[in-house]
Design a protein around this motif. Structure first.
Motif, PDB file in Angstrom:
ATOM      1  N   MET A 104       0.986  -1.152  -0.121  1.00 20.24           N
ATOM      2  CA  MET A 104      -0.042  -0.193  -0.006  1.00 20.24           C
ATOM      3  C   MET A 104       0.970   1.227   0.084  1.00 20.24           C
ATOM      4  O   MET A 104       0.697   2.296  -0.674  1.00 20.24           O
ATOM      5  CB  MET A 104      -1.147  -0.087   1.045  1.00 20.24           C
ATOM      6  CG  MET A 104      -1.906  -0.966   1.156  1.00 20.24           C
ATOM      7  SD  MET A 104      -2.959  -1.263   2.555  1.00 20.24           S
ATOM      8  CE  MET A 104      -3.672   0.447   2.794  1.00 20.24           C
ATOM      9  N   ASN A 105       2.086   1.088   0.515  1.00 20.56           N
ATOM     10  CA  ASN A 105       2.801   2.290   0.543  1.00 20.56           C
ATOM     11  C   ASN A 105       3.461   2.552  -0.721  1.00 20.56           C
ATOM     12  O   ASN A 105       3.538   3.516  -1.184  1.00 20.56           O
ATOM     13  CB  ASN A 105       3.881   1.921   1.720  1.00 20.56           C
ATOM     14  CG  ASN A 105       4.922   3.061   1.684  1.00 20.56           C
ATOM     15  OD1 ASN A 105       6.291   2.827   1.200  1.00 20.56           O
ATOM     16  ND2 ASN A 105       4.966   4.298   2.441  1.00 20.56           N
ATOM     17  N   TYR A 106       4.155   1.602  -1.312  1.00 22.03           N
ATOM     18  CA  TYR A 106       4.507   1.462  -2.440  1.00 22.03           C
ATOM     19  C   TYR A 106       3.279   2.162  -3.843  1.00 22.03           C
ATOM     20  O   TYR A 106       3.844   3.065  -4.497  1.00 22.03           O
ATOM     21  CB  TYR A 106       5.222   0.344  -3.078  1.00 22.03           C
ATOM     22  CG  TYR A 106       6.360  -0.021  -2.194  1.00 22.03           C
ATOM     23  CD1 TYR A 106       7.140   0.652  -1.506  1.00 22.03           C
ATOM     24  CD2 TYR A 106       6.695  -1.315  -2.370  1.00 22.03           C
ATOM     25  CE1 TYR A 106       8.019   0.366  -0.786  1.00 22.03           C
ATOM     26  CE2 TYR A 106       7.823  -1.940  -1.574  1.00 22.03           C
ATOM     27  CZ  TYR A 106       8.492  -1.169  -0.877  1.00 22.03           C
ATOM     28  OH  TYR A 106       9.483  -1.447  -0.014  1.00 22.03           O
ATOM     29  N   GLY A 107       2.473   1.412  -3.864  1.00 24.20           N
ATOM     30  CA  GLY A 107       1.323   1.662  -4.598  1.00 24.20           C
ATOM     31  C   GLY A 107       0.397   2.932  -4.560  1.00 24.20           C
ATOM     32  O   GLY A 107       0.184   3.699  -5.514  1.00 24.20           O
ATOM     33  N   SER A 108       0.665   3.495  -3.304  1.00 21.37           N
ATOM     34  CA  SER A 108      -0.127   4.646  -2.971  1.00 21.37           C
ATOM     35  C   SER A 108       0.548   5.711  -3.633  1.00 21.37           C
ATOM     36  O   SER A 108       0.296   6.860  -4.064  1.00 21.37           O
ATOM     37  CB  SER A 108      -0.500   4.969  -1.683  1.00 21.37           C
ATOM     38  OG  SER A 108       0.704   4.822  -1.012  1.00 21.37           O
ATOM     39  N   PHE A 109       1.881   5.715  -3.320  1.00 16.42           N
ATOM     40  CA  PHE A 109       2.885   6.805  -3.964  1.00 16.42           C
ATOM     41  C   PHE A 109       2.770   6.764  -5.527  1.00 16.42           C
ATOM     42  O   PHE A 109       2.623   7.720  -6.329  1.00 16.42           O
ATOM     43  CB  PHE A 109       4.405   6.711  -3.578  1.00 16.42           C
ATOM     44  CG  PHE A 109       5.161   7.529  -4.433  1.00 16.42           C
ATOM     45  CD1 PHE A 109       5.094   9.151  -4.181  1.00 16.42           C
ATOM     46  CD2 PHE A 109       6.008   7.307  -5.159  1.00 16.42           C
ATOM     47  CE1 PHE A 109       6.010   9.903  -4.652  1.00 16.42           C
ATOM     48  CE2 PHE A 109       6.870   8.130  -5.857  1.00 16.42           C
ATOM     49  CZ  PHE A 109       6.835   9.548  -5.631  1.00 16.42           C
ATOM     50  N   GLY A 110       2.637   5.473  -6.002  1.00 15.26           N
ATOM     51  CA  GLY A 110       2.805   5.325  -7.567  1.00 15.26           C
ATOM     52  C   GLY A 110       1.516   5.944  -8.197  1.00 15.26           C
ATOM     53  O   GLY A 110       1.720   6.706  -9.241  1.00 15.26           O
ATOM     54  N   VAL A 111       0.362   5.804  -7.547  1.00 15.56           N
ATOM     55  CA  VAL A 111      -0.791   6.242  -8.141  1.00 15.56           C
ATOM     56  C   VAL A 111      -0.980   7.732  -8.031  1.00 15.56           C
ATOM     57  O   VAL A 111      -1.373   8.718  -8.876  1.00 15.56           O
ATOM     58  CB  VAL A 111      -2.017   5.714  -7.306  1.00 15.56           C
ATOM     59  CG1 VAL A 111      -3.247   6.395  -7.951  1.00 15.56           C
ATOM     60  CG2 VAL A 111      -1.963   4.317  -7.813  1.00 15.56           C
ATOM     61  N   SER A 112      -0.293   8.463  -6.796  1.00 11.85           N
ATOM     62  CA  SER A 112      -0.734   9.777  -6.549  1.00 11.85           C
ATOM     63  C   SER A 112       0.349  10.654  -7.279  1.00 11.85           C
ATOM     64  O   SER A 112       0.151  11.571  -8.037  1.00 11.85           O
ATOM     65  CB  SER A 112      -0.143  10.091  -4.925  1.00 11.85           C
ATOM     66  OG  SER A 112      -1.167   9.617  -4.408  1.00 11.85           O
ATOM     67  N   ALA A 113       1.515  10.016  -7.528  1.00 10.13           N
ATOM     68  CA  ALA A 113       2.736  10.453  -8.655  1.00 10.13           C
ATOM     69  C   ALA A 113       1.938  10.574  -9.850  1.00 10.13           C
ATOM     70  O   ALA A 113       2.160  11.685 -10.681  1.00 10.13           O
ATOM     71  CB  ALA A 113       3.844   9.610  -8.586  1.00 10.13           C
ATOM     72  N   MET A 114       1.448   9.556 -10.251  1.00 10.28           N
ATOM     73  CA  MET A 114       0.587   9.613 -11.695  1.00 10.28           C
ATOM     74  C   MET A 114      -0.584  10.695 -11.758  1.00 10.28           C
ATOM     75  O   MET A 114      -0.753  11.358 -12.733  1.00 10.28           O
ATOM     76  CB  MET A 114       0.373   8.043 -12.265  1.00 10.28           C
ATOM     77  CG  MET A 114      -0.254   7.871 -13.514  1.00 10.28           C
ATOM     78  SD  MET A 114      -0.524   6.322 -13.769  1.00 10.28           S
ATOM     79  CE  MET A 114      -1.822   5.679 -12.602  1.00 10.28           C
ATOM     80  N   VAL A 115      -1.190  10.559 -10.639  1.00 10.81           N
ATOM     81  CA  VAL A 115      -2.309  11.436 -10.684  1.00 10.81           C
ATOM     82  C   VAL A 115      -2.218  13.023 -10.436  1.00 10.81           C
ATOM     83  O   VAL A 115      -2.848  13.622 -11.084  1.00 10.81           O
ATOM     84  CB  VAL A 115      -3.717  10.896 -10.126  1.00 10.81           C
ATOM     85  CG1 VAL A 115      -4.657  11.763  -9.850  1.00 10.81           C
ATOM     86  CG2 VAL A 115      -3.955   9.572 -10.336  1.00 10.81           C
ATOM     87  N   SER A 116      -1.260  13.056  -9.448  1.00 12.05           N
ATOM     88  CA  SER A 116      -1.357  14.327  -8.843  1.00 12.05           C
ATOM     89  C   SER A 116       0.190  14.997  -9.477  1.00 12.05           C
ATOM     90  O   SER A 116       0.494  16.183  -8.668  1.00 12.05           O
ATOM     91  CB  SER A 116      -1.346  14.533  -7.545  1.00 12.05           C
ATOM     92  OG  SER A 116      -2.503  13.841  -7.102  1.00 12.05           O
ATOM     93  N   GLY A 117       0.886  14.274 -10.022  1.00  6.63           N
ATOM     94  CA  GLY A 117       2.191  14.772 -10.202  1.00  6.63           C
ATOM     95  C   GLY A 117       2.452  15.670 -11.410  1.00  6.63           C
ATOM     96  O   GLY A 117       3.846  16.031 -11.754  1.00  6.63           O
ATOM     97  N   GLY A 118       1.503  16.182 -12.161  1.00  4.62           N
ATOM     98  CA  GLY A 118       1.812  16.709 -13.276  1.00  4.62           C
ATOM     99  C   GLY A 118       2.441  18.105 -13.493  1.00  4.62           C
ATOM    100  O   GLY A 118       3.280  18.369 -14.318  1.00  4.62           O
ATOM    101  N   ALA A 119       2.163  18.811 -12.286  1.00  7.63           N
ATOM    102  CA  ALA A 119       3.115  20.074 -12.079  1.00  7.63           C
ATOM    103  C   ALA A 119       4.574  19.778 -12.157  1.00  7.63           C
ATOM    104  O   ALA A 119       5.378  20.738 -12.558  1.00  7.63           O
ATOM    105  CB  ALA A 119       2.556  20.940 -10.823  1.00  7.63           C
TER     106      ALA A 119
END
Length: 424
Positions: free
Chosen positions: A85-100
């Motif tokens: 969950m730690n690894y996966g949650s960062f992966g999803v957040s980086a993809m969804v919220s990391g555009g900037a």
């Protein structure tokens, strides 16, 4: 150039998690505009660091670097589910919220461990046209199985096959793939990564912390000036095989010898119990990054251990570079690439992993040299670090790969590599 760093681990997290920060500052010092996409700091305790609160996205400027943090599930305990969950949650957040952080980059450096960062890497490439350099710091999916986070058997083989395809998508979408030890490069080539994409870029140490000098903490610990101190500083887990070190200390009767055990981990309690009654072994708990310079100055020689397993021959523990950077000799109870560092540098002693007698013999060899005799080995250690692992060398190598990626642009699609690899 406008350079991005995609890494789950970043300052103020300590130890190996601090090394991407060293790269970020090094690139900024060379005049680059550096954008970091990372999570909220929670390594190694699993607790979010003081001064931070998990939010969807926040940006801070630190040491001339823009640090974009996205949400993750904070956890670093032994639970497989929570770690995933730690690894996966960062992966999803980086993809969804990391555009900037990903938009408008000339090139992107990707810390490949964990491979859940693949989504953000592919978004950068396909949505924003950003070429990337993938740096393989831990070999996946091997690391997952060696760490006990996935089982063997049919289900394990199916999982491994899926993860290998995932890894190949990262290699294929990258302009180049950097690796940190020779055996990792050989393994990647054997798995179909083209030789021309592979580049040896070993990791560095945080030279602001790990350097010759510092103030000895011997008085703090009640250690005599003429004592010969062996230091183990780092994680206390199954992989390090530290029970063999404790038993080796049991065989040492030299009154000058003191072994300091700094750090924590899942085997700490068992190691403390094992060492009960040993006057030459002292556990001092976790030490802050700010104290590490002085702790290293306290030691005469440092211990690196790796239990024999499928990955041990290609594993390069970050404490290896840290010890060399501090100008301290090594006792290495391990096989493969890290043992090769000791042989090449002439800066220490080799022992067989898990072999109590062999480790004890290495300790006795260090004791035989005494503090004056160990000092020249420390000089060799620092000289080898400067020529092989230094921040100067590492940043220059990464910068060259990023420059080449920016000039060449994206080269080959992830799908093409997956297809060509699976057809072999």
């Amino acid at each position: 150039m406008r350079i991005g760093l995609l890494t789950q681990w970043f300052d103020p997290e300590p130890g190996p998690a601090a090394l991407p920060g060293v790269l970020a500052r090094g690139l900024a010092a060379r005049g680059h505009d550096v954008q970091v996409l990372t999570g909220f700091p929670n390594y190694p305790t699993g607790q979010v660091s003081e001064g931070y609160r998990v939010r969807r996205h926040t940006t801070e400027r630190v040491d001339g670097v823009d640090v974009h943090r996205v949400a993750l599930y904070a956890s670093h305990d032994a639970s497989t589910l929570k770690r995933m969950m730690n690894y996966g949650s960062f992966g999803v957040s980086a993809m969804v919220s990391g555009g900037a952080a990903l938009r408008g980059l000339d090139a992107l450096w990707v810390n490949y461990s964990p491979i859940t960062v693949a989504g953000a890497q592919l978004v950068a490439r396909h949505a924003f046209g950003v070429p990337s350099v993938v740096h393989v710091l831990d070999l996946w999916p091997d690391t997952l199985f060696a760490g006990g986070f996935a089982s063997e058997g049919r289900a394990g083989r199916v999982l491994a096959a899926g993860l290998e395809r995932w890894c190949r998508s990262m290699y294929g979408s990258a302009s180049s793939v950097a690796y940190i030890s020779p055996s990792v490069g050989e393994t990647l080539e054997g798995r179909g990564v083209p030789r021309h994409k592979l580049h040896y870029v070993p990791m560095w140490a945080d030279e602001g912390i790990f350097r010759p000098g510092g103030t000895s903490m011997r008085k703090t610990f009640g250690i005599d000036d003429d004592a010969i101190v062996l230091l183990y500083a780092g994680a206390m887990g199954e992989a390090q095989g530290l029970e063999s070190l404790i038993e080796a200390c049991r065989q040492i009767s030299d009154p000058r010898f003191v072994c300091l055990m700094a750090g924590s981990g899942v085997t700490e309690a068992a190691l403390r119990a094992q060492a009960e009654g040993l006057s030459n072994v002292r556990f001092i708990g976790r030490v802050t990054q700010d104290e590490m310079t002085d702790l290293m100055a306290t030691a005469d020689v440092n211990f690196v251990g790796l239990r024999s397993h499928a990955l041990s021959h290609l594993t390069m523990p970050s404490k290896t570079q840290a010890t060399l950077a501090a100008g301290k000799p090594l006792i290495v109870a391990a096989e493969g690439d890290v043992a090769g560092v000791v042989s090449a540098s002439g800066a220490g002693f080799l022992a067989r992993p898990g072999d109590v007698g062999s480790i004890a013999a290495a300790i006795l060899a260090a004791l035989g040299l005494g503090r004056p005799g160990l000092a020249p080995l420390g000089d060799r250690a620092r000289a080898f670090y400067d020529s092989t692992f230094s921040v100067r060398e590492g940043v220059a190598r990464v910068e060259a790969l990023l420059t080449d990626a920016a000039e060449s642009g994206p080269r080959v699609s992830a799908g093409n590599l997956i297809h060509s690899t699976t057809q072999r």
